[in-house]
Design a protein around this motif. Structure first.
Motif, PDB file in Angstrom:
ATOM      1  N   GLN A  44     -11.603   0.311  13.407  1.00 60.90           N
ATOM      2  CA  GLN A  44     -12.755   1.022  12.848  1.00 60.90           C
ATOM      3  C   GLN A  44     -14.044   0.556  13.526  1.00 60.90           C
ATOM      4  O   GLN A  44     -14.219  -0.615  13.805  1.00 60.90           O
ATOM      5  N   SER A  84       0.453   0.137  -8.603  1.00 66.64           N
ATOM      6  CA  SER A  84      -0.862  -0.497  -8.724  1.00 66.64           C
ATOM      7  C   SER A  84      -0.848  -1.571  -9.803  1.00 66.64           C
ATOM      8  O   SER A  84      -1.675  -2.450  -9.828  1.00 66.64           O
ATOM      9  N   LYS A  86      -4.035   6.327  -9.655  1.00 69.20           N
ATOM     10  CA  LYS A  86      -3.737   5.869  -8.310  1.00 69.20           C
ATOM     11  C   LYS A  86      -3.769   7.031  -7.321  1.00 69.20           C
ATOM     12  O   LYS A  86      -4.115   6.862  -6.166  1.00 69.20           O
ATOM     13  N   LEU A 124     -15.387  -5.065   2.057  1.00 68.56           N
ATOM     14  CA  LEU A 124     -14.945  -3.683   1.844  1.00 68.56           C
ATOM     15  C   LEU A 124     -16.117  -2.735   1.632  1.00 68.56           C
ATOM     16  O   LEU A 124     -16.063  -1.577   2.014  1.00 68.56           O
ATOM     17  N   HIS A 167      -6.751   6.198  -1.868  1.00 64.49           N
ATOM     18  CA  HIS A 167      -6.243   6.571  -0.554  1.00 64.49           C
ATOM     19  C   HIS A 167      -4.767   6.283  -0.407  1.00 64.49           C
ATOM     20  O   HIS A 167      -4.209   6.481   0.650  1.00 64.49           O
ATOM     21  N   ASN A 168      -4.146   5.766  -1.443  1.00 65.49           N
ATOM     22  CA  ASN A 168      -2.744   5.406  -1.330  1.00 65.49           C
ATOM     23  C   ASN A 168      -1.885   6.628  -1.088  1.00 65.49           C
ATOM     24  O   ASN A 168      -1.967   7.604  -1.801  1.00 65.49           O
ATOM     25  N   LYS A 169      -1.069   6.540  -0.056  1.00 64.03           N
ATOM     26  CA  LYS A 169      -0.135   7.629   0.224  1.00 64.03           C
ATOM     27  C   LYS A 169       1.163   7.334  -0.516  1.00 64.03           C
ATOM     28  O   LYS A 169       1.606   6.202  -0.569  1.00 64.03           O
ATOM     29  N   TYR A 181       0.834  -1.201   0.000  1.00 65.39           N
ATOM     30  CA  TYR A 181       0.000   0.000   0.000  1.00 65.39           C
ATOM     31  C   TYR A 181       0.870   1.254   0.000  1.00 65.39           C
ATOM     32  O   TYR A 181       0.589   2.232  -0.667  1.00 65.39           O
ATOM     33  N   VAL A 230     -17.322  -1.826   5.004  1.00 65.81           N
ATOM     34  CA  VAL A 230     -16.450  -0.870   5.685  1.00 65.81           C
ATOM     35  C   VAL A 230     -16.651   0.526   5.107  1.00 65.81           C
ATOM     36  O   VAL A 230     -16.670   1.516   5.824  1.00 65.81           O
ATOM     37  N   TRP A 234     -11.515  -7.037  10.982  1.00 69.08           N
ATOM     38  CA  TRP A 234     -12.017  -5.790  11.549  1.00 69.08           C
ATOM     39  C   TRP A 234     -13.481  -5.906  11.980  1.00 69.08           C
ATOM     40  O   TRP A 234     -14.031  -4.970  12.536  1.00 69.08           O
TER      41      TRP A 234
END
Ligand code: SF4
Ligand code: SF4
Ligand code: SF4
Ligand code: SF4
Ligand code: FES
Lengths: 329, 190
Positions: free
Chosen positions: A299, A131, B183, B79, B187-189, A126, B82, A225
């Motif tokens: 979360q 990607s 990308k 996901l 949310h990719n930092k 991440y 979430v 989670w």
């Protein structure tokens, strides 16, 4: 005591400390990630190269920089050493390259994988990964293997960090688990399949940084989670009995060892605690586990452990003295 | 007290005049407004006989898509749940058994998948979060029911029928597809 400077933070550490351990003593963002090093397993580290750092000054006596990035988990500090980690763009690029290599054969099927949400490789890819993969050849795949009744090995996801092998070596006597073959075709294997019945073999699940070794009793039951981690303990003859219970309502979904900031198990737990004690009544519950705010596991969890010291009303000095409540009256 | 805006007025309670006391002029004034509205253009339509045009990218009832071979795409990764700000989605995962490859695309699938349409705010974040391109919002409206339990849509209502695939291409505009390739918008930092 040698003094080492990592990303501008200096610290004095005993002789023989590795750069990674020194960085962990400083703490914070400058700590290199580690996929194979495990502080409590002897001779671990040195396989994955995610912990590489740039040594811009070797030592006080020989200030030449090291010619290429070094694995911080296996390199000991020297007096006056200067290390760059996140402050060096070159190094970040090198680490991204390491991650790309780790992902070459990795399926990255996180939506299906039970480790997702607590996976170090997921975090790494991440942060550093691309990607899209540049790898065009066929990836190696394996059939899933049941190691005993309770553990599932999915070699396809394995990054060959050797942590499970060290667990088998150092925690379980009569080792039946290791790595066979070499290089691209090496694989984790139990020498005699289905015979990992040592009392501590379950710890392989906890040390595995990816979803290669997973708990069969928890397989696909829930995403991590969606279950609440609570600290609990019981009197166990074999281990310390200090665990984390992953609950949904009163139901215990799985039991794992407690982990520290770097995801390393603090106390090894035995298989009886891990696999057989799945009733809330088996355990004394201490309270919600402290999960980092940035983790997906935290979360929807609104509770944090109570602070050890609750300020009393009289401690708060916003009330002028002559209004102070006298509890004795 | 000092006024902040200089526009405050002191309320006085004064005696009403005779004209005001009979109330008739005020009632007539009100009726005049009512009467005027009889001749205005109506702002409502006779739903469901008449229907308004909706946007091509309207976000309505969800659909769980199947892949080209008719297998369910959803892998119960959670996901969407979430991402859902309304906490409307729940699911239970199960392991695919041998011989079920035609039914479910992945090794894990959702044995139950429920969306509470009373909680859902039709924001479309579930669609955006889904890594398997399984859930989409369509231009269908959620009907009304008399029982709250009827609003909980299970897999029976959400999964598209094998013989009648639901078209979701309208919401997949070129811009959406473009967006998904960037990308830096995720949310990719770096
Ligand atoms: S091991 Fe980690 S990175 Fe690999 S599929 Fe599982 S969660 Fe994803
Ligand atoms: S199975 Fe897990 S712990 Fe063992 S070598 Fe592979 S990745 Fe490491
Ligand atoms: S549309 Fe929004 S509110 Fe409705 S289920 Fe999806 S994420 Fe939740
Ligand atoms: S609909 Fe998509 S996001 Fe939701 S559980 Fe299924 S695969 Fe995951
Ligand atoms: S953690 Fe240092 S090489 Fe793997």
């Amino acid at each position: 005591m040698p003094k080492v400077t990592i990303d501008g933070h200096s610290i004095e550490v005993p002789d023989g400390t590795t750069i990674l351990e020194a960085a962990r003593k400083i703490g914070g963002k400058i700590v290199p990630p580690a996929m194979c090093y495990y502080s409590t397993l002897k001779t671990s580290g040195g396989y994955c190269r995610t912990c590489i750092v740039k040594v811009s000054k070797g030592s006080e006596r020989d200030p030449r920089p090291m010619p290429k990035p070094v694995a911080s988990c296996r390199t000991t500090v020297m007096d006056g050493m200067e290390v760059e980690n996140i402050t060096s763009p070159d190094l970040m690029e090198a680490r991204a390259g390491v991650v790309e290599f780790l992902l070459i054969n990795h399926p990255l099927d996180c939506p299906i994988c039970d480790q997702a949400g607590e996976c170090h490789l997921q975090d790494l890819s991440y942060e550093h990964g691309l990607s899209k993969s540049r790898y065009e050849f066929e990836r190696r795949t394996f059939e899933k293997i049941d190691i005993g009744e309770k553990i599932k090995l999915h070699m396809t996801r394995c990054i060959l960090c050797y942590r499970c092998v060290k667990v088998a070596d150092q925690l379980c006597d009569g080792r039946v688990h290791g790595v066979i073959n070499r290089g691209d075709v090496s694989e984790i294997s139990t020498y005699i399949k289905n015979v990992v019945d040592n009392d501590f073999s379950g710890n392989m699940i906890d040390v595995c940084p990816v979803g290669a070794l997973t708990d069969r009793t928890f397989r696909f039951k829930s995403r991590v989670w969606n279950v609440n981690p609570v600290d609990a303990h019981r009197d166990c003859k074999k281990c310390a009995g200090k665990v984390m219970l992953w609950q949904k309502g009163p139901e215990v979904f799985r039991v794992t060892g407690r982990k520290d900031t770097y995801g390393e198990v603090i106390d090894w737990i035995c298989n009886e605690c891990r696999f057989d004690k799945k009733q809330t009544s088996d355990w004394v519950i201490e309270g919600p586990s402290n999960i980092e705010r940035t983790s997906v596991i935290s979360q929807n969890h609104y509770t944090l452990p109570e602070p050890a010291h609750k300020p009393l009303l009289n401690d708060v000095k916003i009330v002028p003295d002559h209004y102070q409540i006298d509890n004795k009256k | 007290m000092q006024s902040l805006t200089n526009r405050s007025k002191v309320v006085v309670k004064k005696e009403m005049t005779w004209m005001e006391k009979i109330y008739l002029p005020a009632i007539l004034g009100g009726l005049k407004i009512t009467l005027k509205h009889f001749f205005r253009k109506k702002v409502t339509i006779n739903y469901p006989e008449e229907k308004r045009d909706i946007a091509a990218v309207y976000r309505g009832l969800h659909v769980l898509k199947r892949d080209e071979n008719g297998a369910e795409r959803c892998t119960a990764c959670g996901l969407c749940a979430v991402a859902c700000p309304a906490e409307a989605i729940t699911m239970i995962a199960a392991e695919r058994k041998g011989g079920e490859e035609k039914l479910y695309r992945e090794e894990k699938y959702a044995s139950t998948y429920e969306i509470n349409m009373l909680r859902c705010i039709f924001c479309g974040l579930c669609e955006e979060a889904c890594p398997k391109e399984a859930i989409f919002l369509t231009d269908q409206l959620v009907p009304t029911f008399r029982d709250r339990a009827d609003f909980i849509y299970g897999k029976d209502k959400l999964v598209e029928p094998k013989d009648a695939p639901v078209d979701i291409s309208k919401r997949q505009t070129a811009e959406v597809k473009e967006f998904k390739t960037h990308k830096q918008y995720t949310h990719n930092k770096l």
